[in-house]
Enzyme design. Structure first.
Site, short mmCIF file in Angstrom:
data_model
loop_
_atom_site.label_atom_id
_atom_site.label_comp_id
_atom_site.label_asym_id
_atom_site.label_seq_id
_atom_site.Cartn_x
_atom_site.Cartn_y
_atom_site.Cartn_z
N TYR A 154 1.24 -1.75 -0.02
CA TYR A 154 0.36 0.43 0.17
C TYR A 154 1.28 0.93 0.11
CZ TYR A 154 -4.15 3.08 1.56
OH TYR A 154 -4.88 3.98 1.42
N PRO A 184 -5.16 11.67 2.69
CA PRO A 184 -5.72 11.89 3.66
C PRO A 184 -5.02 11.11 4.71
CG PRO A 184 -7.03 10.62 2.19
CD PRO A 184 -5.80 10.57 1.00
P1 NDP Z 1 -13.73 2.19 0.81
O1 NDP Z 1 -13.17 1.09 1.24
O2 NDP Z 1 -15.12 3.07 1.33
O3 NDP Z 1 -13.69 2.28 -0.47
C1 NDP Z 1 -13.51 1.90 -1.86
C2 NDP Z 1 -13.65 1.29 -2.80
O4 NDP Z 1 -12.84 1.94 -4.26
C3 NDP Z 1 -14.87 1.07 -3.11
O5 NDP Z 1 -16.39 1.28 -3.36
C4 NDP Z 1 -14.51 -0.79 -3.48
O6 NDP Z 1 -15.31 -1.16 -3.75
C5 NDP Z 1 -13.55 0.26 -5.17
N1 NDP Z 1 -13.23 -0.58 -5.57
C6 NDP Z 1 -12.05 -1.24 -4.86
N2 NDP Z 1 -11.39 -2.12 -6.04
C7 NDP Z 1 -11.63 -1.80 -6.94
C8 NDP Z 1 -11.86 -1.82 -8.57
N3 NDP Z 1 -10.65 -3.05 -8.87
N4 NDP Z 1 -12.58 -1.61 -9.06
C9 NDP Z 1 -13.44 -0.29 -8.85
N5 NDP Z 1 -13.70 0.25 -7.95
C10 NDP Z 1 -12.91 -0.45 -7.02
O7 NDP Z 1 -12.51 3.05 1.73
P2 NDP Z 1 -12.45 4.80 1.53
O8 NDP Z 1 -13.20 5.79 0.86
O9 NDP Z 1 -12.05 4.66 2.75
O10 NDP Z 1 -10.99 4.92 0.47
C11 NDP Z 1 -10.99 5.77 -0.33
C12 NDP Z 1 -9.79 6.05 -0.58
O11 NDP Z 1 -9.16 6.61 -0.05
C13 NDP Z 1 -8.76 5.06 -1.31
O12 NDP Z 1 -8.20 4.83 -2.56
C14 NDP Z 1 -8.10 5.08 -0.25
O13 NDP Z 1 -6.28 4.13 -0.64
C15 NDP Z 1 -7.46 6.03 0.52
N6 NDP Z 1 -7.52 5.99 1.47
C16 NDP Z 1 -8.31 5.98 2.87
C17 NDP Z 1 -7.91 6.24 4.20
C18 NDP Z 1 -8.68 6.25 5.43
O14 NDP Z 1 -8.30 5.87 6.22
N7 NDP Z 1 -9.45 5.45 4.92
C19 NDP Z 1 -6.67 6.38 4.65
C20 NDP Z 1 -6.56 7.24 3.34
C21 NDP Z 1 -5.93 7.08 1.46
P3 NDP Z 1 -15.78 -2.49 -3.11
O15 NDP Z 1 -17.08 -1.35 -2.58
O16 NDP Z 1 -16.60 -3.53 -4.38
O17 NDP Z 1 -14.48 -2.41 -2.65
#
Ligand code: NDP
Length: 248
Positions: A154, A184
């Protein structure tokens, strides 16, 4: 003035949903990408969103697949219009220390968090440059800046994402397209809800603001970067981390 159109990958997730709401609240037409197998959940997500925001759509694509991303972009362009704002937000974690990390755990995190940005942006950027306007925002992480135990995959993907931001920002700047990263810290979403309570507590203790962030706070930074008036910031990495990692 014609409304702008934004595509948010992973748009139905925790942070993605907040970004969609913030942009829609600013009068932007939002298109939330979802993973194809999640069609039913995505449709009920859309029903909820439509109660408040009229100009909201969903589009399926596996962001790890180049041709799936191409089909998604074609569908959005044909049915809704040209994309002005791209937020690369889809992401996953598969935490393991390096000594026990399988090739699959490495590859799927690199593919979803880093290669995805290439898969979508590469097929969109030329059109933005031709139209003379674009806002690309890549969602990285504090752990791409400082590294994190158990997250070699990651941290590498998220650090790479900001390298991608800086390179593409240089290639597109003269054509009115800005490219920035938002990093974030620890945000309250399902991604972090999977962490053990003890780990979460130690993280919060290390954050100068002494709390986790909200998805809304990340969304506000994204919407600020996406604003048409915000035309002189490019190649930047905006931290939204409560002070967890500070750099000059
Ligand atoms: P979530 O898991 O809620 O959201 C991630 C989304 O990406 C989900 O809707 C997921 O779908 C989708 N996804 C995963 N794989 C694929 C794929 N192959 N094709 C299309 N969509 C896909 O996580 P967050 O909202 O917390 O995270 C959002 C972003 O923020 C990410 O990039 C994460 O790394 C980043 N982030 C988050 C932090 C946190 O503390 N939450 C901190 C720092 C960064 P599905 O539900 O089907 O898996």
């Amino acid at each position: 003035m014609t409304k702008q159109i934004a595509l948010i990958t992973g748009g139905t997730g925790g942070i993605g949903t907040a970004i969609c709401k913030e942009l829609a609240g600013n009068g932007v037409i939002v298109v939330a990408n979802y993973f194809p197998a999640d069609k039913v959940q995505a449709e009920s997500w859309l029903d909820e969103m439509r109660k408040e925001y009229e100009h909201c759509y969903i589009v399926a694509a596996d962001v790890t697949d180049y041709s799936s991303c191409g089909d998604m972009l074609e569908s959005v362009t044909d049915n809704i219009g040209s994309i002005d704002i791209l937020v690369n937000c889809a992401g996953i974690t598969r935490d393991k220390t390096l000594k026990s990390m399988s090739p699959d755990q490495w590859n799927c995190v690199i593919n979803t968090n880093l290669n995805s940005a290439y898969n979508v942006t590469q097929q969109l950027v030329q059109g933005m440059m031709e139209r003379g306007f674009g806002r690309i925002i890549n969602i990285s992480s504090v752990n791409g800046q400082k590294g994190q135990f158990g997250q070699a995959n990651y941290s590498a993907a998220k650090a790479g994402l900001h390298g991608f931001t800086m390179a593409v920002a240089q290639e597109t700047a003269s054509k009115g397209v800005t490219v920035n990263t938002v990093s974030p810290g620890y945000i309250e979403t399902t991604m972090t809800s999977e962490l053990p309570e003890q780990v979460l507590q130690s993280i919060v203790n290390a954050v100068p603001l002494k709390r986790m962030g909200t998805a809304q706070e990340v969304a506000y930074a994204v919407a600020w970067l996406a604003d048409q008036k915000n035309a002189y910031i490019t190649g930047a990495n905006i931290p939204v981390n409560g002070g967890l990692f500070m750099s000059s």
